[in-house]
Design a protein around this motif. Structure first.
Motif, short mmCIF file in Angstrom:
data_model
loop_
_atom_site.label_atom_id
_atom_site.label_comp_id
_atom_site.label_asym_id
_atom_site.label_seq_id
_atom_site.Cartn_x
_atom_site.Cartn_y
_atom_site.Cartn_z
N SER A 45 0.85 -1.22 0.00
CA SER A 45 0.00 0.00 0.00
C SER A 45 0.87 1.24 0.00
CB SER A 45 -0.86 0.00 1.27
OG SER A 45 -0.02 -0.05 2.39
N GLY A 46 0.58 2.12 -0.90
CA GLY A 46 1.32 3.38 -0.98
C GLY A 46 2.51 3.28 -1.92
N PHE A 47 2.85 2.02 -2.34
CA PHE A 47 4.02 1.89 -3.24
C PHE A 47 3.58 1.22 -4.54
CE2 PHE A 47 7.66 2.87 -0.51
CZ PHE A 47 7.05 2.88 0.74
N LYS A 48 4.36 1.45 -5.60
CA LYS A 48 4.12 0.74 -6.86
C LYS A 48 5.42 0.01 -7.21
CE LYS A 48 2.36 1.14 -11.53
NZ LYS A 48 1.78 2.00 -12.57
N LEU A 49 5.29 -1.25 -7.66
CA LEU A 49 6.47 -2.07 -7.98
C LEU A 49 6.78 -1.96 -9.47
CD1 LEU A 49 8.46 -4.18 -6.75
CD2 LEU A 49 6.79 -5.94 -7.38
N TYR A 50 8.06 -1.79 -9.80
CA TYR A 50 8.50 -1.71 -11.21
C TYR A 50 9.57 -2.76 -11.47
CZ TYR A 50 6.22 2.88 -11.44
OH TYR A 50 5.30 3.90 -11.42
N ILE A 51 9.55 -3.35 -12.67
CA ILE A 51 10.63 -4.28 -13.08
C ILE A 51 11.39 -3.62 -14.23
CG2 ILE A 51 11.22 -6.53 -14.04
CD1 ILE A 51 8.65 -7.66 -12.94
N HIS A 52 12.69 -3.49 -14.08
CA HIS A 52 13.54 -2.97 -15.17
C HIS A 52 14.25 -4.16 -15.76
CE1 HIS A 52 13.07 1.22 -13.61
NE2 HIS A 52 12.79 0.51 -12.52
N SER A 53 13.94 -4.52 -17.02
CA SER A 53 14.50 -5.79 -17.49
C SER A 53 15.36 -5.63 -18.73
CB SER A 53 13.36 -6.77 -17.79
OG SER A 53 12.47 -6.18 -18.70
N ASN A 54 16.22 -6.63 -18.92
CA ASN A 54 17.10 -6.70 -20.09
C ASN A 54 17.36 -8.15 -20.46
OD1 ASN A 54 18.24 -4.72 -21.75
ND2 ASN A 54 18.91 -3.63 -19.91
N ASP A 55 17.87 -8.37 -21.68
CA ASP A 55 18.04 -9.70 -22.23
C ASP A 55 19.45 -10.24 -21.90
OD1 ASP A 55 17.97 -11.03 -25.68
OD2 ASP A 55 18.24 -11.98 -23.73
N SER A 56 19.50 -11.45 -21.32
CA SER A 56 20.81 -12.06 -21.02
C SER A 56 21.23 -13.07 -22.09
CB SER A 56 20.73 -12.82 -19.70
OG SER A 56 19.91 -13.97 -19.89
#
Ligand code: 2BX
Length: 431
Positions: A45-56
């Motif tokens: 609550s109160g936060f938003k989750l982000y995924i920063h992704s790249n290709d391995s």
């Protein structure tokens, strides 16, 4: 009121030559989970989750550079998601220097079950050793105490065999011979016949499996006097495809004849009870429909059975994001008591890292991949499934819950000779 955003890194194997390109389905699955957890008002609550992704590309070197870019470019990351055993090995060995947890959704190597080398690693993908207690259980059920092992000389199979040997020793099962090969199994298969092997556990990738099966046909190491254990995650008709392309000099009929009756073991990655509601509110079949829709939008011809790599493992990536969200939620509740939040995390803050570790370590929820829980070494605790190839299609024979030592058996097995093959030559004494 949004106190801010939480960021994690996502390292996905999207394309490339070697290894496993499972990011193709696992990245969309992770993004579905991200949308689902952010839509929950009772989570983070109160936060938003982000995924920063790249290709391995499933290459450890590229995986390492992706990790450094994620760490040295803002915003600060709280945790890393990764796939592929080789990439997870590299990332997890380094991540502890930044006090980062690593959650692997696509790594089966037994070498990763090592808290000394990987103190912050958890994986929703079970280790390849999860098959071994199931293999032992079946040998005990059918009275086989004399077996042979045939393996490809690859790290994952070498460490799996070491674990299998330990289980056999404990169970009083004799290993009459252990044959290994690099790419040509001919000599190894010939040695199996010489040692009169009857119950054989085979550990190799699917291309090597086709070569083995053709040699088995040539040496007549199949039929009513033999039992083969193969790995269960090859594609369904693996033994009759690509024969020309891979220079297999057996016909599809000969391959089918040699394959008839073999057993397979595999870890369950989709919750079996398809009308059981999981933590997300979906059943595993609801998840399948949503994933298929997302993959169609990404351009895959799902209706034409053109599945991307990693489709089988997609629930593991979906549940990995849920495990992160639930662990962050638990950690935030704990930190609030001392007036802190995850915003206070830094790469040198071992205290908050330990709180996140504790939260992940005590994970236990029903996900689309089944019950999500980890062993003390961060390994996924998973059920296994046993199948048998009968009349050219795989029949489910049962399931095994290692933790409870509970074998659910469906009494569907069939033997070519009409009875359970013995594990050795039976000498009938003429009276
Ligand atoms: C079941 C399989 C295909 C085993 O390898 C995993 C990939 C890896 O361990 O690198 C993905 N899942």
């Amino acid at each position: 009121r949004r106190d801010g955003d939480l960021h994690i890194g996502g390292i996905f194997p999207m394309e490339g030559e070697g290894g496993w390109q499972g990011g193709q389905a696992c990245k969309p699955a992770a993004e579905l989970a991200l949308a689902d957890v952010n839509a929950r008002s009772d989570l983070l609550s109160g936060f938003k989750l982000y995924i920063h992704s790249n290709d391995s590309k499933c290459e450890p070197g590229l995986g390492a550079s992706v990790m450094y870019n994620l760490l040295y470019n803002p915003p600060q990351k709280l945790l890393l998601l990764a796939g592929c055993s080789t990439v997870c090995t590299t990332v997890a060995e380094a991540a502890k220097m930044w006090n980062l947890m690593v959650l692997c959704y696509g790594a089966s190597s037994p070498a990763l079950s090592d808290r000394a080398r990987f103190p912050t690693l958890f994986r929703t993908h079970p280790s390849a050793t999860v098959h071994n207690p199931t293999r032992i259980k079946l040998m005990q059920k059918f009275g086989w105490s004399r077996i042979a092992i045939l393996q490809q000389a690859e790290e994952v199979f070498i460490s799996t065999v070491e674990d299998l040997e330990a289980h056999c020793k404990k169970a009083g099962i004799e290993i009459v011979t252990r044959q290994s090969f690099l790419s040509d199994p001919a000599d190894a298969v010939r040695n199996l016949r010489r040692q009169d092997a009857r119950v054989i556990v085979g550990l190799f990738y699917v291309v090597a499996a086709r070569r083995v099966l053709c040699e088995v046909y040539k040496h007549r190491l199949y039929g009513k006097s033999y039992v083969w254990f193969f790995i269960g995650w090859y594609e369904d008709n693996w033994f009759e495809t690509n024969l020309e392309k891979e220079g297999i000099d057996c016909s599809p009929e000969q391959m089918r004849e040699a394959a008839e009756g073999h057993l397979t073991t595999e870890a369950l990655m989709w919750n079996q009870n398809s009308n059981q509601t999981t933590i997300s509110g979906m059943t595993s079949e609801d998840f399948r429909s949503r994933l298929n829709e997302a993959l169609r939008e990404a351009g895959y011809d799902i209706d034409g059975e053109r599945y991307p790599e990693g489709y089988q493992e997609a629930p593991l990536a979906y549940d990995a994001v849920w495990a992160v969200a639930l662990a962050f939620n638990k950690t935030m509740e704990k930190l609030e008591k001392s007036g802190l939040s995850l915003k206070n995390f830094t790469y040198t803050n071992k205290k908050i890292a330990d709180d996140i570790y504790e939260a992940i370590n005590s994970t236990s929820f029903l996900g689309v991949s089944g019950l999500v829980a980890f062993s003390s070494q961060g390994d996924r605790i998973a059920l296994t499934q046993i199948e048998q190839l009968t009349d050219n299609h795989y029949v489910k024979l049962g399931y095994y819950d290692t933790q409870a030592d509970n074998l659910t058996w469906l009494e569907r097995e069939r033997w070519v000779g009409g009875k359970v093959p013995p594990d050795r030559t039976v000498v009938v004494n003429e009276l």
